[in-house]
Design a protein around this motif. Sequence first.
Motif, short mmCIF file in Angstrom:
data_model
loop_
_atom_site.label_atom_id
_atom_site.label_comp_id
_atom_site.label_asym_id
_atom_site.label_seq_id
_atom_site.Cartn_x
_atom_site.Cartn_y
_atom_site.Cartn_z
N MET A 136 0.85 -1.20 0.00
CA MET A 136 0.00 0.00 0.00
C MET A 136 0.87 1.24 0.00
N THR A 137 0.75 2.04 -1.04
CA THR A 137 1.53 3.28 -1.08
C THR A 137 0.68 4.41 -0.51
N SER A 138 1.33 5.31 0.17
CA SER A 138 0.61 6.48 0.69
C SER A 138 0.63 7.55 -0.40
N PRO A 139 -0.52 8.08 -0.74
CA PRO A 139 -0.54 9.03 -1.84
C PRO A 139 0.14 10.33 -1.42
N SER A 140 0.98 10.85 -2.29
CA SER A 140 1.58 12.15 -2.00
C SER A 140 0.56 13.23 -2.35
N ALA A 141 0.79 14.43 -1.90
CA ALA A 141 -0.15 15.52 -2.17
C ALA A 141 -0.33 15.66 -3.69
N PRO A 142 -1.56 15.60 -4.16
CA PRO A 142 -1.77 15.64 -5.59
C PRO A 142 -1.42 17.02 -6.15
N VAL A 143 -0.82 17.02 -7.32
CA VAL A 143 -0.54 18.27 -8.00
C VAL A 143 -1.51 18.37 -9.17
N VAL A 144 -2.37 19.35 -9.15
CA VAL A 144 -3.36 19.50 -10.20
C VAL A 144 -3.27 20.92 -10.72
N ALA A 145 -2.96 21.06 -12.01
CA ALA A 145 -2.80 22.40 -12.58
C ALA A 145 -4.15 23.05 -12.83
N THR A 146 -5.13 22.23 -13.22
CA THR A 146 -6.46 22.77 -13.49
C THR A 146 -7.51 21.72 -13.16
N GLY A 147 -8.66 22.15 -12.73
CA GLY A 147 -9.78 21.25 -12.53
C GLY A 147 -10.66 21.17 -13.77
N TYR A 148 -10.24 21.86 -14.85
CA TYR A 148 -11.06 21.83 -16.07
C TYR A 148 -10.17 21.64 -17.30
N PRO A 149 -9.77 20.41 -17.59
CA PRO A 149 -8.82 20.18 -18.69
C PRO A 149 -9.45 20.14 -20.08
N TRP A 150 -10.72 20.48 -20.22
CA TRP A 150 -11.34 20.52 -21.54
C TRP A 150 -11.27 21.95 -22.10
N PRO A 151 -11.36 22.12 -23.43
CA PRO A 151 -11.30 23.47 -24.00
C PRO A 151 -12.54 24.28 -23.63
N ILE A 152 -12.37 25.57 -23.53
CA ILE A 152 -13.49 26.49 -23.27
C ILE A 152 -13.39 27.63 -24.27
N GLU A 153 -14.46 27.87 -25.02
CA GLU A 153 -14.51 29.03 -25.93
C GLU A 153 -15.73 29.85 -25.55
N THR A 154 -15.59 31.16 -25.56
CA THR A 154 -16.73 32.00 -25.18
C THR A 154 -16.93 33.12 -26.20
N THR A 155 -18.16 33.59 -26.26
CA THR A 155 -18.44 34.80 -27.04
C THR A 155 -19.62 35.49 -26.38
N ARG A 156 -19.92 36.69 -26.85
CA ARG A 156 -21.07 37.42 -26.34
C ARG A 156 -21.83 37.98 -27.54
N LEU A 157 -23.12 37.67 -27.60
CA LEU A 157 -23.92 38.21 -28.72
C LEU A 157 -24.16 39.70 -28.49
N ALA A 173 -13.61 28.25 -13.57
CA ALA A 173 -13.97 26.93 -13.04
C ALA A 173 -12.73 26.07 -12.81
N GLY A 174 -11.73 26.27 -13.65
CA GLY A 174 -10.52 25.46 -13.53
C GLY A 174 -9.71 25.73 -12.28
N TYR A 175 -9.94 26.87 -11.63
CA TYR A 175 -9.13 27.24 -10.46
C TYR A 175 -9.61 26.59 -9.17
N ARG A 176 -10.93 26.21 -9.11
CA ARG A 176 -11.48 25.82 -7.81
C ARG A 176 -10.71 24.65 -7.18
N LEU A 177 -10.52 23.57 -7.95
CA LEU A 177 -9.84 22.41 -7.38
C LEU A 177 -8.41 22.76 -6.94
N PRO A 178 -7.61 23.42 -7.79
CA PRO A 178 -6.27 23.81 -7.30
C PRO A 178 -6.33 24.69 -6.05
N GLN A 179 -7.34 25.54 -5.96
CA GLN A 179 -7.43 26.40 -4.78
C GLN A 179 -7.81 25.61 -3.53
#
Lengths: 440, 448
Positions: free
Chosen positions: A1-22, A398-404
């Motif tokens: 059994m390995t003890s998990p080290s502190a996870p390093v996560v750069a983003t909680g949202y690794p999918w692309p996001i594109e936005t626009t405003r009509l 949205a991607g910042y929440r998990l790292p925070q």
Amino acid sequence: MTSPSAPVVATGYPWPIETTRLDNGLRVVVSEDRTAPVVCVNLWYDVGSRHEPVGQTGFAHLFEHLMFEGSQHVAKTEHMRLVQGNGGSLNATTNPDRTNYFETMPAEHLELALWLEADRMGGLVPALTQETLDNQREVVKNERRQRYENVPYGDAWLRLLALLYPEGHPYHHATIGSMEDLNAASLETFKAFHQQYYAPNNAVLTVAGDASPAEVFALAEKYFGLLEPVASIPPAPSAHLPGPATSPVRETVTAAVPAPRLYLSHRTHQFGTAGYDAITVLAAVLGNGRGSRLYQRLADGARIAQPDYIGSYGVDLAHAPAPLIITATAKDGVSVETLEEGLSEVIASLVTEPVTPEELSRAKALLTTAWWRQVSTVGGRADTLSRYATQFGDAAAAGYRLPQWLAVTADDVTEAAAYALKPESRVTLTYLPESNGESA
Amino acid sequence: MTLIATRPDPGDARPYTFPDLQRVTVAGGTVIGAHLPGQALASAMLLLDAGAARESAGREGTATVLAKSLEEGTAERDSAAYAIALESLGAELSPGVDWDTFRVGVSAPVPQLLDAVRLAAEATRTPRLDPADVNRVRDDEVTALRMDWAQPGPRADAALRADLFGAAERFGRPMHGDPASVAAVEVDDVLAFHQAWFRRPGVLLVAGDLETLDLAALGEAAFAGTGGEPLAAEPPLGVPVRAERRIILVDRPGSVQSTLRIGHRAPERATPDYVAMTLAATVLGGAFTSRLNHLIREVKGYTYGIRGSYAMSRRFGRFEVAAGVQTAVTVPAIVDTLGEIARTEEFGVTEDELAVARSWRAGQLSVEMQTPGSIVGALSTLVVHGLPDDYYATLRRQYLETSLAEVSAAAAAHLRSQGLTLVVEGDAAVIRDELVAAKIGEVVDSEI
């Protein structure tokens, strides 16, 4: 059994996001993912029960029901039939902050979903009838009976809000509203409600899944682009509060409940702040899982609390300091005083006994799993992006929440506890059974 | 004109796919893996042929007490150390029992799944089951059931089940037992259940990114120290239905709603009518636009929601309508509900209604199967009911192709409006006289 080290996560949202405003102000967010042939269309309207004036509690939620009853080009009952009849799942929810609508469809029906949403954004009023209002008022009153009145402890949330937030505060009343106000709801009020708040410049449209940004942007322009913006949307009443409450409040309810139960609650920080991230981690350390302090000390240790009914959680409200709720139910033969003393000691321990590295990493591991579960569906992703676009003006936040969460330290948790969980700022809601020895 | 008046046509349909499956035989057991590329989480479930049906009479709930005892320490570590080891992986154990199986589920980020499955196996195969702990868990479970039974629903469910399957029969008693039967569970019952049914390897189901997950290693962790042959299947129970309707009144003084549970027995899951029955039930009470929800909620406003469905396990099935209706309209709501069931039985469904049901059921196979947890659930259906790996593609085709005549025939054969048991859990002092006067069926008081 390995003890998990502190996870390093750069983003909680690794999918692309594109936005626009009509041009009319509608914000459009697209997150493409071709893994499965499904797509979710999600709309957040920046209106919730916090906008309701005195005498109109429950209106935002009753209005949400009316949005399924037909619009200018969609006959009554047709909305549900078209979504389910093309393979989709749909729903909508209202809370103090906002109202959301969403449908996950087989991807070839993306355009249908957008057409339906545009028609009820721009064309609900002509279809709204007294008959529909009367019917949905009865449905909502039955919802209130089923979810709040007919179940033991079912009104706890309604009571807590009134104790946590002062009279006149937008969070003081519950989203489901009162029977009296629902009975008084008039058709004209709802027509005005729609014209006021269901405007393209008061909404975020998110599409996640099997669709490209270019395709979605073009369809959004086609179906929503000609809707008129509303010039001056009135803000919700001020939600400002100086900080945690300064004197404790208690309410004791004697009711048809099977065992004594306590809800201890505090106003903390607003969702989205560093302070609330610390509260989120604190809630997990304190009351999430069998390894939590509450479970270990009161369910497993002192054995005064029922193991299935102990825990703590934050309610993620964004417009005023959000509640942390801590709850426990007494085991047979344990007095509610003993239980409250035990809970108070464990809460106080968050300040006097610093959170250990093991407790912190356990809490973060559980939060990490919860985050990935939330974004494991296109529906969960779309709702998350709509939230961050609506509440923070930036879907990509949205991607910042998990790292925070993962950056929260033991000191942050101690500080959050010292700030928000003082006994003098506590709301204590106690349920007692009507008579001893009552059987189920 | 600011809105587009014309409803758009659908785009090109994407081909339906179910995740690719891999099977590995290792350490005497079988691992079935479903490939979900790119998912951060993975799920696993150990499926044992140890359902609630294997419990002794009068000790219903034994398997549930065992499920809740698994995390009270193992041969290797005490309960606190176990909880911290598991939760530090971001994992939580979800052991549970249904009629056909005992399931131990666990989800975790992909890199942690192997350790999580090792811990799940440790709890499942080598629980400490200290007598003091088992007694305490049993007492806590009695309390938890009393809490649950104070809600509307569980008593009505128990009354319906007892009437349909016989209060003396295992299938006529609640799946998780009742407060009295759980109170009767002894430490030896729990030990014996573990001894008898938890030593065979079972099947391990895995859903996640199989390019990273090692199915053989997962299987070795799950099956270590096990042995024995699979158990033989037992035959279905048959479908006796009442000659006349009967109303069972469960008193809940002061209740502002009446909880309705209306049903009769139905064939087991293996019935060749499964797809046609499901479609018929979708038209009657499955979709939002179903006959029941349309009439009782959207036209009459009697309820927040009403559902009708078939539930089917290996050995039996049942048809059931469930709703909570405002107390004052209890009888009209029942009369309307019976009317829709009878109309569907007698005249079948329409092509328009069936079109919605077909597309919805077919679409749900994509829409509701996105997560590792839902895929593991889908795999368990394949194993429990002996279905082939390409089953979901076949099922989708069957949903889309089953004819109106077949669905209406299934409604005629498997709805029995004259043989229904109607359980009404509500304020008896308020509703009894009206129920009797309505002459729907003999009214009897429940002893539950």
